[in-house]
Design an enzyme around this catalytic site. Structure first.
Site, PDB file in Angstrom:
ATOM      1  N   GLU A   1       6.594  -9.392 -10.523  1.00  0.00           N
ATOM      2  CA  GLU A   1       6.483  -8.291 -11.479  1.00  0.00           C
ATOM      3  C   GLU A   1       7.842  -7.632 -11.650  1.00  0.00           C
ATOM      4  OE1 GLU A   1       4.475  -4.710 -10.599  1.00  0.00           O
ATOM      5  OE2 GLU A   1       5.199  -4.588  -8.566  1.00  0.00           O
TER       6      GLU A   1
ATOM      7  N   HIS B   1       9.177 -11.208   0.326  1.00  0.00           N
ATOM      8  CA  HIS B   1       9.318 -10.446  -0.922  1.00  0.00           C
ATOM      9  C   HIS B   1      10.811 -10.250  -1.154  1.00  0.00           C
ATOM     10  CE1 HIS B   1       8.354  -6.875  -3.664  1.00  0.00           C
ATOM     11  NE2 HIS B   1       9.664  -6.843  -3.518  1.00  0.00           N
TER      12      HIS B   1
ATOM     13  N   LYS C   1       1.279  -6.511 -16.413  1.00  0.00           N
ATOM     14  CA  LYS C   1       1.808  -7.604 -15.591  1.00  0.00           C
ATOM     15  C   LYS C   1       1.610  -8.980 -16.233  1.00  0.00           C
ATOM     16  CE  LYS C   1       1.547  -5.210 -11.203  1.00  0.00           C
ATOM     17  NZ  LYS C   1       1.339  -5.405  -9.764  1.00  0.00           N
TER      18      LYS C   1
ATOM     19  N   LYS D   1      -5.574  -9.442  -9.146  1.00  0.00           N
ATOM     20  CA  LYS D   1      -4.686  -8.282  -9.287  1.00  0.00           C
ATOM     21  C   LYS D   1      -4.973  -7.535 -10.583  1.00  0.00           C
ATOM     22  CE  LYS D   1      -0.308  -9.164  -7.817  1.00  0.00           C
ATOM     23  NZ  LYS D   1       0.975  -9.931  -7.689  1.00  0.00           N
TER      24      LYS D   1
ATOM     25  N   ARG E   1      12.310   1.100 -13.231  1.00  0.00           N
ATOM     26  CA  ARG E   1      12.800   2.410 -12.760  1.00  0.00           C
ATOM     27  C   ARG E   1      13.743   2.191 -11.589  1.00  0.00           C
ATOM     28  NH1 ARG E   1      10.046   1.832  -8.012  1.00  0.00           N
ATOM     29  NH2 ARG E   1       7.973   0.995  -8.260  1.00  0.00           N
TER      30      ARG E   1
ATOM     31  N   LYS F   1       6.198  -1.247   1.118  1.00  0.00           N
ATOM     32  CA  LYS F   1       7.418  -1.557   1.857  1.00  0.00           C
ATOM     33  C   LYS F   1       7.748  -0.512   2.933  1.00  0.00           C
ATOM     34  CE  LYS F   1       8.944  -3.435  -2.485  1.00  0.00           C
ATOM     35  NZ  LYS F   1       9.512  -3.061  -3.770  1.00  0.00           N
TER      36      LYS F   1
ATOM     37  N   ASN G   1       9.777  -3.815 -12.028  1.00  0.00           N
ATOM     38  CA  ASN G   1       9.696  -2.362 -11.961  1.00  0.00           C
ATOM     39  C   ASN G   1      10.785  -1.774 -12.852  1.00  0.00           C
ATOM     40  OD1 ASN G   1       7.522  -2.104 -10.128  1.00  0.00           O
ATOM     41  ND2 ASN G   1       8.883  -2.709  -8.486  1.00  0.00           N
TER      42      ASN G   1
ATOM     43  N   GLU H   1      10.842  -8.453  -9.206  1.00  0.00           N
ATOM     44  CA  GLU H   1      10.308  -8.804  -7.883  1.00  0.00           C
ATOM     45  C   GLU H   1       9.848 -10.260  -7.855  1.00  0.00           C
ATOM     46  OE1 GLU H   1       8.906  -4.563  -6.121  1.00  0.00           O
ATOM     47  OE2 GLU H   1       7.302  -5.779  -6.972  1.00  0.00           O
TER      48      GLU H   1
ATOM     49  N   LYS I   1      -2.302 -17.562  -7.586  1.00  0.00           N
ATOM     50  CA  LYS I   1      -2.357 -18.281  -6.318  1.00  0.00           C
ATOM     51  C   LYS I   1      -1.886 -17.299  -5.236  1.00  0.00           C
ATOM     52  CE  LYS I   1      -2.253 -21.975  -3.622  1.00  0.00           C
ATOM     53  NZ  LYS I   1      -3.488 -22.702  -3.339  1.00  0.00           N
TER      54      LYS I   1
HETATM   55  P1  ADP Z   1       2.243  -3.507  -6.759  1.00  0.00           P
HETATM   56  O1  ADP Z   1       2.793  -3.394  -8.140  1.00  0.00           O
HETATM   57  O2  ADP Z   1       0.868  -2.944  -6.630  1.00  0.00           O
HETATM   58  O3  ADP Z   1       3.196  -3.037  -5.709  1.00  0.00           O
HETATM   59  P2  ADP Z   1       3.005  -6.292  -6.436  1.00  0.00           P
HETATM   60  O4  ADP Z   1       2.633  -7.301  -7.456  1.00  0.00           O
HETATM   61  O5  ADP Z   1       4.430  -5.802  -6.431  1.00  0.00           O
HETATM   62  O6  ADP Z   1       2.004  -5.072  -6.521  1.00  0.00           O
HETATM   63  O7  ADP Z   1       2.698  -6.847  -4.983  1.00  0.00           O
HETATM   64  C1  ADP Z   1       2.885  -6.076  -3.818  1.00  0.00           C
HETATM   65  C2  ADP Z   1       2.874  -6.964  -2.609  1.00  0.00           C
HETATM   66  O8  ADP Z   1       1.637  -7.701  -2.526  1.00  0.00           O
HETATM   67  C3  ADP Z   1       3.944  -8.046  -2.591  1.00  0.00           C
HETATM   68  O9  ADP Z   1       5.159  -7.570  -2.099  1.00  0.00           O
HETATM   69  C4  ADP Z   1       3.321  -9.094  -1.675  1.00  0.00           C
HETATM   70  O10 ADP Z   1       3.470  -8.731  -0.314  1.00  0.00           O
HETATM   71  C5  ADP Z   1       1.845  -9.021  -2.028  1.00  0.00           C
HETATM   72  N1  ADP Z   1       1.486 -10.011  -3.073  1.00  0.00           N
HETATM   73  C6  ADP Z   1       1.362  -9.801  -4.397  1.00  0.00           C
HETATM   74  N2  ADP Z   1       1.037 -10.945  -5.053  1.00  0.00           N
HETATM   75  C7  ADP Z   1       0.950 -11.907  -4.128  1.00  0.00           C
HETATM   76  C8  ADP Z   1       0.655 -13.341  -4.151  1.00  0.00           C
HETATM   77  N3  ADP Z   1       0.376 -13.967  -5.292  1.00  0.00           N
HETATM   78  N4  ADP Z   1       0.681 -13.994  -2.978  1.00  0.00           N
HETATM   79  C9  ADP Z   1       0.945 -13.373  -1.813  1.00  0.00           C
HETATM   80  N5  ADP Z   1       1.232 -12.050  -1.716  1.00  0.00           N
HETATM   81  C10 ADP Z   1       1.229 -11.334  -2.845  1.00  0.00           C
END
Ligand code: ADP
Length: 454
Positions: free
Chosen positions: A289, A208, A116, A158, A293, A237, A291, A275, A201
């Protein structure tokens, strides 16, 4: 075009791929675990091979067994679906070295975007704003404190190799940050085999929003509009829609162009999703990020664009040129998808596996059901709890909601518990009806419901 492909997956997505192949005139080979011997993906494929015991590690993640099945059946390509091996660069590499086409991006694309931190810097270079945060992985508490100070609390830790909403920690102050750092690193190592974490942050109450892209091997890349996936529980989701109520034509074009610039810079091929988080407080978008796929929620894009993403994915993997032009891609009407999981929502979404004695799938105008269930089918406790995707299409968002309400009422699965009643609650919620939601919607809805019971 390929003459035969192997599908390294199960459930509704395996069936979805078989359907696309049938229409393309491509023969299919399914692989299955002992627990899935009575599954529809076994019945509907041209050939089927058992690859191991029920646990995924012995079957759907068992690379030697899958490659052997591909060699025995003499397939030209493997479709990984989503989950399991779909974003495993090592698997893509093995396919490449065995002269089997991996139906997806290159192993290098997967590796780049799978990290990431690298994904963030790549997209930032292309002009896509990223969530403010660390520019390299965070190793020490001093680095963590420095980053938090520069971006301000709240922050989120993360995993660099993360996925599935796992291992994220929200911190509101220094003490919490220091205590969470080590656990986050240990959790990242345990879940993803990589202890690297980074800090962003934490955007409070974002939406999303994700952009679907499609690229061929000849340098042509398209964007196919957005999906709004703000309805989530524990970062997973539950419901997705396209278009997003907060994205207009001009914004869609701008975001699409920025995203394409990013993916072209890494010579990306295949389908993919970028995303983003949308902060409604300042109307800002941030890259989160990518994806690499096909996504669970791809059907909502198919419904509004009229483009079959799985067929296009297979065509571009076979080396064909994309025949669609960007200017021809329009979003018609509105589409919503509800993920129907075998879970008891009144009991903290407890998994509810077991035998289905009776089921009645909804139908009629504007309704699509992607599912592998049938009366007599047993939902296995070994895999994820998704049993069906209920997808609707309407001329407007309101029409799509009406169709979804009607279809949810028809949908009957007995005797197991499913999330159908939960989706019915969402379809009656005034904020959802107005399109005024954030990633905190589900949490707030559940809180309101438990208050109502007191
Ligand atoms: P994963 O790859 O584990 O699914 P993501 O980076 O796609 O992780 O994040 C999944 C969800 O987490 C996002 O859809 C959002 O709801 C929340 N999220 C991730 N990063 C943030 C952030 N910086 N601020 C607020 N919510 C976040």
């Amino acid at each position: 075009m390929f003459s035969k492909i192997l599908i390294a997956n199960r459930g509704e997505i395996a069936l979805r791929i078989i359907r696309a192949c049938r229409e393309l005139g491509v023969r299919t080979v399914s692989v299955y675990s002992e627990a899935d011997k009575d599954s529809l993906h076994v019945r509907f494929a041209d050939e089927a091979i058992c690859i191991g015991k029920a646990p995924s590690s012995s079957s759907y993640l068992n690379i030697p067994a899958i490659i052997s099945a591909a060699e025995i059946t003499d397939v030209e390509a493997i479709h990984p679906g989503y989950g399991f091996l779909a974003e495993n660069p090592h698997f893509a590499e093995i396919c490449e070295s065995c002269q089997i086409t991996f139906i997806g991006p290159t192993s290098e694309n997967i590796r780049l975007m799978g990290d990431k931190m690298t994904a963030r810097t790549t997209m930032q270079k292309s002009g896509l704003p990223i969530v403010p945060g660390s520019t390299s992985t965070i190793k020490t508490k001093e680095e963590a404190l420095k980053t938090a100070k520069s971006i301000g609390y709240p922050v989120i830790i993360k995993a660099a190799a993360g996925g599935g909403g796992k291992g994220m920690r929200i911190c509101h102050n220094d003490i919490r940050l220091i205590s969470s750092l080590m656990t986050a690193q240990a959790e990242a190592e345990a879940n993803f085999g990589n202890p690297n974490v980074y800090i962003e942050k934490y955007i409070e109450k974002p939406r999303h929003i994700e952009i679907q892209i499609l690229a061929d091997k000849h340098g042509k890349a398209l964007h196919l509009g957005e999906r709004d996936c703000s309805i989530q529980r524990r970062h997973q989701k539950l419901l997705e829609e396209s278009p997003s109520p907060v994205v207009d034509h001009k914004l869609r074009k701008r975001l699409g162009e920025l995203v394409l610039k990013g993916i072209k810079s890494i010579n990306y091929v295949g389908v993919g999703t970028v995303e983003l988080l949308f902060d409604s407080k300042n109307n800002h978008f941030y890259f989160m990020e990518m994806n690499t796929r096909i996504q669970v929620e791809h059907p909502v894009t198919e419904m509004v664009t009229g483009i079959d993403l799985i067929k296009e994915q297979i065509r571009v993997a076979a080396g064909e040129r994309l025949k669609i032009h960007q200017e021809d891609i329009r979003l018609h009407g509105a589409s919503i998808e509800c993920r129907i999981n075998a879970e008891d929502y009144e009991n903290n979404f407890l998994p509810s596996p077991g035998k289905i004695d009776f089921c009645m799938l909804p139908g009629g105008p504007g309704v699509r059901v992607d599912t592998h269930i049938y009366p007599g089918y047993t939902i296995s406790p070994y895999y994820d709890s998704l049993v069906a995707k209920l997808i609707v299409h309407g001329n407007t968002r309101q029409e799509a909601i009406k169709t979804m309400q009607r279809a949810l009422n028809e949908f009957t699965i007995e005797p197991i518990k499913t999330t159908i009643p939960f989706h019915q609650r969402i379809m009656e919620n005034t904020d959802f009806l107005k399109g005024d939601v954030s990633t905190h919607f589900v949490q707030e809805l559940l809180k309101d419901e438990s208050k109502g019971e007191e």
